[in-house]
Enzyme design. Sequence first.
Site, PDB file in Angstrom:
ATOM      1  N   ASN A  11       1.515  -2.179   8.031  1.00  0.00           N
ATOM      2  CA  ASN A  11       1.429  -2.218   6.566  1.00  0.00           C
ATOM      3  C   ASN A  11       2.540  -3.147   6.076  1.00  0.00           C
ATOM      4  O   ASN A  11       3.715  -2.779   6.104  1.00  0.00           O
ATOM      5  CB  ASN A  11       1.610  -0.793   6.012  1.00  0.00           C
ATOM      6  CG  ASN A  11       1.696  -0.771   4.497  1.00  0.00           C
ATOM      7  OD1 ASN A  11       1.443  -1.775   3.824  1.00  0.00           O
ATOM      8  ND2 ASN A  11       2.062   0.370   3.937  1.00  0.00           N
ATOM      9  N   LYS A  13       3.158  -4.172   3.164  1.00  0.00           N
ATOM     10  CA  LYS A  13       3.643  -3.869   1.799  1.00  0.00           C
ATOM     11  C   LYS A  13       3.715  -5.172   0.982  1.00  0.00           C
ATOM     12  O   LYS A  13       2.868  -6.043   1.178  1.00  0.00           O
ATOM     13  CB  LYS A  13       4.975  -3.114   1.871  1.00  0.00           C
ATOM     14  CG  LYS A  13       4.863  -1.890   2.801  1.00  0.00           C
ATOM     15  CD  LYS A  13       6.016  -0.937   2.715  1.00  0.00           C
ATOM     16  CE  LYS A  13       5.757   0.223   3.677  1.00  0.00           C
ATOM     17  NZ  LYS A  13       6.747   1.273   3.619  1.00  0.00           N
ATOM     18  N   HIS A  97      -1.017   5.767  -0.134  1.00  0.00           N
ATOM     19  CA  HIS A  97       0.312   5.619   0.479  1.00  0.00           C
ATOM     20  C   HIS A  97       1.344   6.301  -0.420  1.00  0.00           C
ATOM     21  O   HIS A  97       1.209   6.304  -1.641  1.00  0.00           O
ATOM     22  CB  HIS A  97       0.640   4.133   0.653  1.00  0.00           C
ATOM     23  CG  HIS A  97       1.867   3.911   1.470  1.00  0.00           C
ATOM     24  ND1 HIS A  97       3.130   3.983   0.937  1.00  0.00           N
ATOM     25  CD2 HIS A  97       2.033   3.669   2.800  1.00  0.00           C
ATOM     26  CE1 HIS A  97       4.013   3.780   1.900  1.00  0.00           C
ATOM     27  NE2 HIS A  97       3.372   3.585   3.043  1.00  0.00           N
ATOM     28  N   GLU A  99       4.107   5.390  -1.442  1.00  0.00           N
ATOM     29  CA  GLU A  99       4.668   4.518  -2.491  1.00  0.00           C
ATOM     30  C   GLU A  99       3.710   4.420  -3.669  1.00  0.00           C
ATOM     31  O   GLU A  99       4.142   4.323  -4.820  1.00  0.00           O
ATOM     32  CB  GLU A  99       4.998   3.137  -1.889  1.00  0.00           C
ATOM     33  CG  GLU A  99       6.254   3.202  -1.032  1.00  0.00           C
ATOM     34  CD  GLU A  99       6.277   2.261   0.166  1.00  0.00           C
ATOM     35  OE1 GLU A  99       5.525   1.265   0.166  1.00  0.00           O
ATOM     36  OE2 GLU A  99       7.045   2.537   1.109  1.00  0.00           O
ATOM     37  N   GLU A 171       2.665  10.431   7.020  1.00  0.00           N
ATOM     38  CA  GLU A 171       3.893   9.671   6.784  1.00  0.00           C
ATOM     39  C   GLU A 171       4.872  10.544   5.992  1.00  0.00           C
ATOM     40  O   GLU A 171       4.786  10.600   4.765  1.00  0.00           O
ATOM     41  CB  GLU A 171       3.593   8.401   5.990  1.00  0.00           C
ATOM     42  CG  GLU A 171       2.633   7.467   6.675  1.00  0.00           C
ATOM     43  CD  GLU A 171       2.827   6.018   6.222  1.00  0.00           C
ATOM     44  OE1 GLU A 171       2.966   5.160   7.100  1.00  0.00           O
ATOM     45  OE2 GLU A 171       2.862   5.747   5.011  1.00  0.00           O
ATOM     46  N   GLY A 177      11.084   3.862   5.802  1.00  0.00           N
ATOM     47  CA  GLY A 177      12.084   2.841   5.466  1.00  0.00           C
ATOM     48  C   GLY A 177      13.514   3.352   5.515  1.00  0.00           C
ATOM     49  O   GLY A 177      14.432   2.688   5.049  1.00  0.00           O
ATOM     50  N   SER A 217       9.416   4.730  10.034  1.00  0.00           N
ATOM     51  CA  SER A 217      10.439   4.178  10.935  1.00  0.00           C
ATOM     52  C   SER A 217      10.000   4.117  12.399  1.00  0.00           C
ATOM     53  O   SER A 217      10.782   4.401  13.299  1.00  0.00           O
ATOM     54  CB  SER A 217      11.750   4.954  10.793  1.00  0.00           C
ATOM     55  OG  SER A 217      12.245   4.841   9.464  1.00  0.00           O
TER      56      SER A 217
HETATM   57  P1  13P Z   1       8.594   1.958   7.759  1.00  0.00           P
HETATM   58  O1  13P Z   1       8.007   1.720   9.131  1.00  0.00           O
HETATM   59  O2  13P Z   1       9.299   0.754   7.202  1.00  0.00           O
HETATM   60  O3  13P Z   1       9.412   3.217   7.723  1.00  0.00           O
HETATM   61  O4  13P Z   1       7.349   2.197   6.764  1.00  0.00           O
HETATM   62  C1  13P Z   1       6.371   3.121   7.095  1.00  0.00           C
HETATM   63  C2  13P Z   1       5.241   2.995   6.142  1.00  0.00           C
HETATM   64  O5  13P Z   1       5.367   3.300   4.967  1.00  0.00           O
HETATM   65  C3  13P Z   1       3.967   2.456   6.667  1.00  0.00           C
HETATM   66  O6  13P Z   1       2.941   2.628   5.748  1.00  0.00           O
END
Ligand code: 13P
Length: 256
Positions: A11, A13, A97, A99, A171, A177, A217
Amino acid sequence: MNDRTVMIAGNWKMNLNLDESANLVKAIAEEIQGLDGVDVLVAPPFTSLPAAKQAIGDARILLAAQNMYWEPDGAYTGEISGQMLVEAGCSHVILGHSERRSLFGESSEMVDLKVKAAMLMGLIPIICIGETLEAREAGRTFEVVKEQLEGSLKNFIDEHSMPPSTILAYEPVWAIGTGKTATPEQAQEVHHFIRQWIEERFDKDTADLVRILYGGSVKPDNAKDLMSRQDIDGALVGGASLKADLFVPIIKYQES
Ligand code: 13P
């Protein structure tokens, strides 16, 4: 052992411009030539989708968008329909997601509408769920995950059927992150809970077939351990999917 093919999904982003997107796809494609037994997927930003599709060529890389709107067309300024994603070459779409849920006010009801619209267009949804740190510390992880499943998959519940091609992604928000990965035991515990929920709500065959990815992560050094757990069928990778020299070792986790 189970029959589920591992999926490693990136992903991206809101990262990478057109050239960077095409170059990353080409670098991944070159490194995974001849690799079998793992599904590889990338989810670039909307504007990079056609460039990524072209760069994929006949490589075994699946293309996903990171979001979509549930209406097929109309006066919805700033939104993108499922049809548009199909035209751009997508076979999958990430929905719900964390976010989207926390920064853009997406509720499980909205995710459910998107899932339904995606299915109508033949797009395979990758539906994200996961608890916050606050919820985990309050001992509410399973309650929150169940609530999100019940809400985001309501149309499947109403139909008494969940397409086995559906992909779920667990997740935990506190692991995204942050560099804090859920331990393989913590992740497996929730993945197992999700699979049991699918069996109770639908049936065992569906529960056995639906893939549940872990996200938060994931890095080259923790991928193998996570993937070795019974109910973890792949990874949804954020930060480490932006560089071929991090993403490819995750795809090839078995070799580490
Ligand atoms: P990270 O791997 O940067 O923690 O992000 C995970 C994520 O949100 C994948 O959709």
